[in-house]
Design a protein around this motif. Structure first.
Motif, PDB file in Angstrom:
ATOM      1  N   GLY A 334       0.793  -1.225   0.000  1.00  0.00           N
ATOM      2  CA  GLY A 334       0.000   0.000   0.000  1.00  0.00           C
ATOM      3  C   GLY A 334       0.819   1.265   0.000  1.00  0.00           C
ATOM      4  O   GLY A 334       0.288   2.346  -0.284  1.00  0.00           O
ATOM      5  N   THR A 335       2.120   1.174   0.309  1.00  0.00           N
ATOM      6  CA  THR A 335       2.972   2.368   0.281  1.00  0.00           C
ATOM      7  C   THR A 335       3.516   2.582  -1.134  1.00  0.00           C
ATOM      8  O   THR A 335       3.576   1.663  -1.944  1.00  0.00           O
ATOM      9  CB  THR A 335       4.138   2.218   1.259  1.00  0.00           C
ATOM     10  OG1 THR A 335       4.924   1.072   0.887  1.00  0.00           O
ATOM     11  CG2 THR A 335       3.611   2.022   2.679  1.00  0.00           C
ATOM     12  N   ASP A 336       3.894   3.816  -1.411  1.00  0.00           N
ATOM     13  CA  ASP A 336       4.418   4.176  -2.724  1.00  0.00           C
ATOM     14  C   ASP A 336       5.905   4.500  -2.630  1.00  0.00           C
ATOM     15  O   ASP A 336       6.389   4.972  -1.591  1.00  0.00           O
ATOM     16  CB  ASP A 336       3.678   5.384  -3.311  1.00  0.00           C
ATOM     17  CG  ASP A 336       2.233   5.045  -3.650  1.00  0.00           C
ATOM     18  OD1 ASP A 336       1.859   3.851  -3.605  1.00  0.00           O
ATOM     19  OD2 ASP A 336       1.459   5.982  -3.973  1.00  0.00           O
ATOM     20  N   ALA A 337       6.614   4.243  -3.707  1.00  0.00           N
ATOM     21  CA  ALA A 337       8.033   4.573  -3.800  1.00  0.00           C
ATOM     22  C   ALA A 337       8.331   4.969  -5.238  1.00  0.00           C
ATOM     23  O   ALA A 337       7.667   4.515  -6.168  1.00  0.00           O
ATOM     24  CB  ALA A 337       8.906   3.391  -3.371  1.00  0.00           C
ATOM     25  N   THR A 338       9.340   5.825  -5.405  1.00  0.00           N
ATOM     26  CA  THR A 338       9.712   6.310  -6.732  1.00  0.00           C
ATOM     27  C   THR A 338      11.047   5.707  -7.137  1.00  0.00           C
ATOM     28  O   THR A 338      11.998   5.694  -6.351  1.00  0.00           O
ATOM     29  CB  THR A 338       9.807   7.842  -6.738  1.00  0.00           C
ATOM     30  OG1 THR A 338       8.544   8.385  -6.327  1.00  0.00           O
ATOM     31  CG2 THR A 338      10.134   8.352  -8.129  1.00  0.00           C
ATOM     32  N   PHE A 339      11.093   5.216  -8.372  1.00  0.00           N
ATOM     33  CA  PHE A 339      12.296   4.572  -8.892  1.00  0.00           C
ATOM     34  C   PHE A 339      12.600   5.127 -10.277  1.00  0.00           C
ATOM     35  O   PHE A 339      11.701   5.517 -11.027  1.00  0.00           O
ATOM     36  CB  PHE A 339      12.113   3.047  -9.003  1.00  0.00           C
ATOM     37  CG  PHE A 339      11.853   2.356  -7.683  1.00  0.00           C
ATOM     38  CD1 PHE A 339      12.895   1.914  -6.902  1.00  0.00           C
ATOM     39  CD2 PHE A 339      10.552   2.159  -7.250  1.00  0.00           C
ATOM     40  CE1 PHE A 339      12.653   1.266  -5.702  1.00  0.00           C
ATOM     41  CE2 PHE A 339      10.291   1.519  -6.054  1.00  0.00           C
ATOM     42  CZ  PHE A 339      11.349   1.076  -5.278  1.00  0.00           C
ATOM     43  N   SER A 340      13.872   5.139 -10.602  1.00  0.00           N
ATOM     44  CA  SER A 340      14.262   5.456 -11.978  1.00  0.00           C
ATOM     45  C   SER A 340      14.052   4.214 -12.839  1.00  0.00           C
ATOM     46  O   SER A 340      14.041   3.086 -12.320  1.00  0.00           O
ATOM     47  CB  SER A 340      15.725   5.892 -12.028  1.00  0.00           C
ATOM     48  OG  SER A 340      16.566   4.831 -11.588  1.00  0.00           O
ATOM     49  N   PRO A 341      13.874   4.368 -14.165  1.00  0.00           N
ATOM     50  CA  PRO A 341      13.601   3.201 -15.021  1.00  0.00           C
ATOM     51  C   PRO A 341      14.672   2.125 -14.937  1.00  0.00           C
ATOM     52  O   PRO A 341      14.362   0.932 -15.076  1.00  0.00           O
ATOM     53  CB  PRO A 341      13.538   3.817 -16.423  1.00  0.00           C
ATOM     54  CG  PRO A 341      13.156   5.241 -16.195  1.00  0.00           C
ATOM     55  CD  PRO A 341      13.793   5.637 -14.908  1.00  0.00           C
ATOM     56  N   GLY A 342      15.928   2.475 -14.691  1.00  0.00           N
ATOM     57  CA  GLY A 342      16.976   1.473 -14.623  1.00  0.00           C
ATOM     58  C   GLY A 342      16.977   0.661 -13.345  1.00  0.00           C
ATOM     59  O   GLY A 342      17.684  -0.354 -13.267  1.00  0.00           O
ATOM     60  N   ASP A 343      16.205   1.084 -12.355  1.00  0.00           N
ATOM     61  CA  ASP A 343      16.199   0.398 -11.060  1.00  0.00           C
ATOM     62  C   ASP A 343      15.068  -0.606 -10.922  1.00  0.00           C
ATOM     63  O   ASP A 343      14.957  -1.266  -9.874  1.00  0.00           O
ATOM     64  CB  ASP A 343      16.108   1.416  -9.915  1.00  0.00           C
ATOM     65  CG  ASP A 343      17.348   2.297  -9.839  1.00  0.00           C
ATOM     66  OD1 ASP A 343      18.418   1.836 -10.285  1.00  0.00           O
ATOM     67  OD2 ASP A 343      17.226   3.453  -9.361  1.00  0.00           O
TER      68      ASP A 343
END
Length: 581
Positions: A334-343
Motif C-alpha cells: 500500500g505504500t508508494d516509492a519512486t524509482f528510476s527506469p533502470g532500477d
C-alpha cells in the motif's frame, strides 16, 4: 496436480473432442453422399464410437478446472490454447509419440492386412524413438517443462459461424471421397523425414512472422539473437485516481479517454486515446454517460532499502521516474516509492501478446471499418477477376480449338505474340483509356480487363480442348446440341482441372496485385489489402509487432485456399511444365 497441468489436460481433451466431432460430421456426410464405393456397414460402425468419444471428451474437458489464460466476458466463448516450453529432447519424444499414435490409428483403419502390418511396424519404430528421447530427457537434470495458457476469445455468433464454415468444408471433403494406398515402411519413413525437413526449412520465415506478431516491443531485438519464445508483461487492473480513464461512445464506436475539461452545464471534454486511429480527438459528453474503467498497470520488481519489493507502476513522472505502489512484502503493501527506469525490472511470463492484432486494426482509418472495407474491395477484385478470366479464356480457347473461321491461325499467332509485350509497354495506354472512361480511383480497372481474356490461359485451355476426342462433340451435335450447349455441357466438364488451376492462379495474382491499385487507386475506401498493407508499412514500419499482425491477417485467406486446394496447386505445376520433368 497443478492448475497449469489441469488447464493443459482440459485443453488437449477439448481439441481431441472437437476432432471427433468433425470426424462424426465427415462420416455422416459420407452416409448422406452414399457414393458407389462407400463401405456403408463400416461407416455406420465407426459413426457411433466417434460421436460417443466426442461427447465424452468434451464433457470431461468442460468439467476440468480451466482457470487462467484469456479472460472471457459475457456473451463470449473461448477456444482454449496451450503450449509447452520444453527442451528439444522432450519435443522430439512428443513428436515421435504423436507419429506412433497416428500409425496405430491408421493400422486400425487399414483397408487390408498388408497395410495394417506396415502401419504396425511403423508405429513400433516410432515407439523405440520415444523411449530413446524420453531417456535423454530424464537424464538431463536441468530440463524443465513450462506450460503456457491462453485462448482465442470470440463472440458466440462468430464462433458459430466459424464452426459452421468448418463443418461445411469437411462435408464437402467427405463427399469428394478419399483413396488410400499402401506403401512400404522404408519409403514412407524417408518421405516423412524429407517432408518434415522441408517444412521446417521453408516454414521458418512464416514462423518468424507469426511469432513476431505476438511479441512485445522489447523482444523485437535481443543481444542473444532472435527471441523465439515471446513473453508478456504481467499487469493488474488499477483505477487511477489522479488520471482516471473513462469509456464512452463517439460517432457510434466505443472509445476510451481522459477528461481534460469540465463545463458548467455538467458536460465534460474527453481526450480520446483508444482507438488509436482517432487518438487526440476530443468530444463533449455528459459525465453520466461515461463509465470509469481500470488501466492495465504493469507489475515490476525493485530493491528498496536493500529489501526486494514487488509492485504496480501507477504513475510515470515528468522526470522519467516511475511511482510504484508496493504489493510485496506485506509490511510495505500500500505504500508508494519512486524509482528510476533502470532500477526496476518488469515481471513477465512466457505468453502471446494478442493485443497486437486488435491494436493493428485500431490504427486503421475509421472509414475502413477495422479493415473490412479493404477485405471487401479485395474480394470484389478477386471474385470478378476469377469469373472473368475463366469465362473469357474458356470461350476464346474453345473457338480457336473447335471452330473454323477465316484467319483463325493468324489471329491465334497475334494472340500469342501479345505475351511478348512487357506490361510496362501497355501501362500508359491502359491508364489513358481508363481515365477517359472515368474509372480512376475505382475498382473497375482492376477486374474489368479479366473479361477480355489472357493469352497464356487461352493457349493452355486450347491445348486441353484439342486433346478431347472430336467424337464427343460430334455425338452432341447429332443429338441437336448447338455450339454453346456443346461447350457448356460437354466440353467444360472435361477440363475442370485446368479451370481450377487457372482460377487459383488468378486468385493469387489478384489477391497480391499491388501495382494496379498503386496506379489507379487514391482514396483509402477503395484500397485492397495489398495496397493497404504497403501503406500500413509506411505508417507503422517502426512497430514490427503490429505490422506482422496485420500481415498475418492478410495471409489467412490465401493459406486457407492453399490447404483446401493444394491438389490443384500441384496440378498447376505439372500442367505449366514447371514440374522438372
Amino acid at each position: 496436480m497443478t492448475s497449469n497441468a489441469l488447464f493443459a489436460i482440459g485443453t488437449l481433451l477439448s481439441w481431441v473432442g472437437w476432432f471427433f466431432v468433425l470426424r462424426t460430421v465427415i462420416l455422416g456426410a459420407s452416409l448422406l453422399g452414399n457414393g458407389p464405393d462407400l463401405d456403408k456397414p463400416r461407416v455406420m460402425k465407426d459413426l457411433g464410437p466417434a460421436a460417443a468419444t466426442a461427447a465424452i471428451l468434451l464433457v470431461l474437458a468442460s468439467l476440468m478446472s480451466m482457470k487462467g489464460g484469456t479472460a472471457v466476458g459475457p456473451g463470449q466463448w473461448r477456444f482454449p490454447l496451450v503450449w509447452f516450453v520444453m527442451p528439444y529432447t522432450a519435443w522430439l519424444g512428443t513428436f515421435c509419440f504423436a507419429m506412433g499414435a497416428a500409425r496405430l490409428v491408421q493400422a486400425w483403419l487399414a483397408l487390408n492386412g498388408e497395410e495394417q502390418v506396415a502401419r504396425f511396424k511403423s508405429a513400433g519404430s516410432w515407439g523405440v524413438a520415444v523411449v530413446i528421447f524420453v531417456g535423454l530427457y530424464i537424464g538431463d537434470k536441468t530440463s524443465s517443462v513450462t506450460i503456457l495458457k491462453g485462448g482465442i476469445v470470440l463472440t458466440v455468433s462468430t464462433a458459430l459461424a466459424i464452426i459452421l464454415l468448418a463443418v461445411a468444408a469437411l462435408v464437402a471433403m467427405a463427399l469428394a471421397g478419399r483413396a488410400a494406398a499402401t506403401r512400404g515402411f522404408a519409403r514412407s519413413l524417408i518421405s516423412q523425414i524429407a517432408l518434415i525437413v522441408g517444412s521446417i526449412v521453408f516454414g521458418l520465415p512464416f514462423a518468424f512472422l507469426l511469432i513476431t506478431s505476438f511479441k512485445e516491443d522489447r523482444d523485437m531485438s535481443s543481444a542473444n539473437g532472435i527471441v523465439w519464445i515471446p513473453k508478456v508483461q504481467d499487469t493488474l487492473p488499477f483505477f487511477d485516481k489522479k488520471d482516471p480513464v473513462f469509456e464512452g461512445t463517439y460517432q457510434g464506436q466505443t472509445v476510451q479517454g481522459s477528461i481534460i475539461e469540465q463545463h458548467p452545464d455538467g458536460t465534460v471534454r474527453v481526450d480520446i486515446f483508444k482507438p488509436l486511429a482517432i487518438r487526440g480527438t476530443t468530444f463533449d459528453a455528459p459525465k453520466s454517460q461515461l463509465k470509469e474503467v481500470p488501466k492495465d498497470a504493469p507489475i515490476v520488481t525493485a530493491v528498496l532499502n536493500k529489501v526486494p519489493i514487488k509492485g504496480l507502476v501507477v504513475e510515470n513522472l515528468d522526470d522519467g521516474s516511475q511511482r510504484v505502489s508496493i504489493l510485496e512484502p506485506a509490511n510495505l503493501k500500500g505504500t508508494d516509492a519512486t524509482f528510476s527506469p533502470g532500477d526496476i525490472q518488469p515481471v513477465r511470463h512466457p505468453g502471446l501478446r494478442w493485443q497486437n492484432y486488435s491494436e493493428a486494426l485500431s490504427y486503421l482509418p475509421p472509414e475502413t471499418n477495422s479493415g473490412l472495407v479493404y477485405l471487401k474491395n479485395t474480394l470484389i477484385i478477386v471474385i470478378f477477376s476469377v469469373i472473368g478470366t475463366i469465362l473469357s479464356s474458356s470461350i476464346v480457347a474453345y473457338a480457336f480449338s473447335r471452330m473454323n473461321f477465316p484467319g483463325k491461325n493468324a489471329l491465334f499467332a497475334v494472340l500469342l505474340s501479345t505475351m511478348m509485350l512487357p506490361a510496362a509497354v501497355t501501362l500508359l495506354p491502359q491508364f489513358l483509356i481508363f481515365r477517359q472512361f472515368g474509372w480512376i480511383d475505382t475498382l473497375y480497372p482492376l477486374w474489368v480487363p479479366a473479361f477480355f481474356g489472357s493469352a497464356f490461359n487461352i493457349f493452355l485451355l486450347r491445348q486441353f480442348f484439342m486433346g478431347i476426342p472430336m467424337e464427343l462433340e460430334d455425338a452432341a451435335k447429332i443429338d441437336g446440341c448447338s455450339y454453346f450447349k456443346a461447350f457448356k455441357d460437354i466440353m467444360l466438364p472435361q477440363i475442370k482441372p485446368a479451370l481450377a488451376v487457372i482460377a487459383i492462379w488468378t486468385f493469387m495474382a489478384a489477391w497480391n496485385n499491388f501495382m494496379g491499385p498503386l496506379i489507379y487507386i487514391n482514396s483509402p475506401e477503395n484500397m485492397p489489402l495489398s495496397y493497404a498493407l504497403q501503406m500500413y508499412n509506411s505508417d507503422r514500419g517502426a512497430e514490427p509487432g503490429l505490422l506482422m499482425a496485420f500481415a498475418a491477417m492478410t495471409m489467412v485467406p490465401v493459406l486457407a485456399l492453399f490447404f483446401f486446394a493444394q491438389k490443384y496447386f500441384i496440378e498447376g505445376v505439372t500442367l505449366s511444365g514447371l514440374g522438372g520433368r
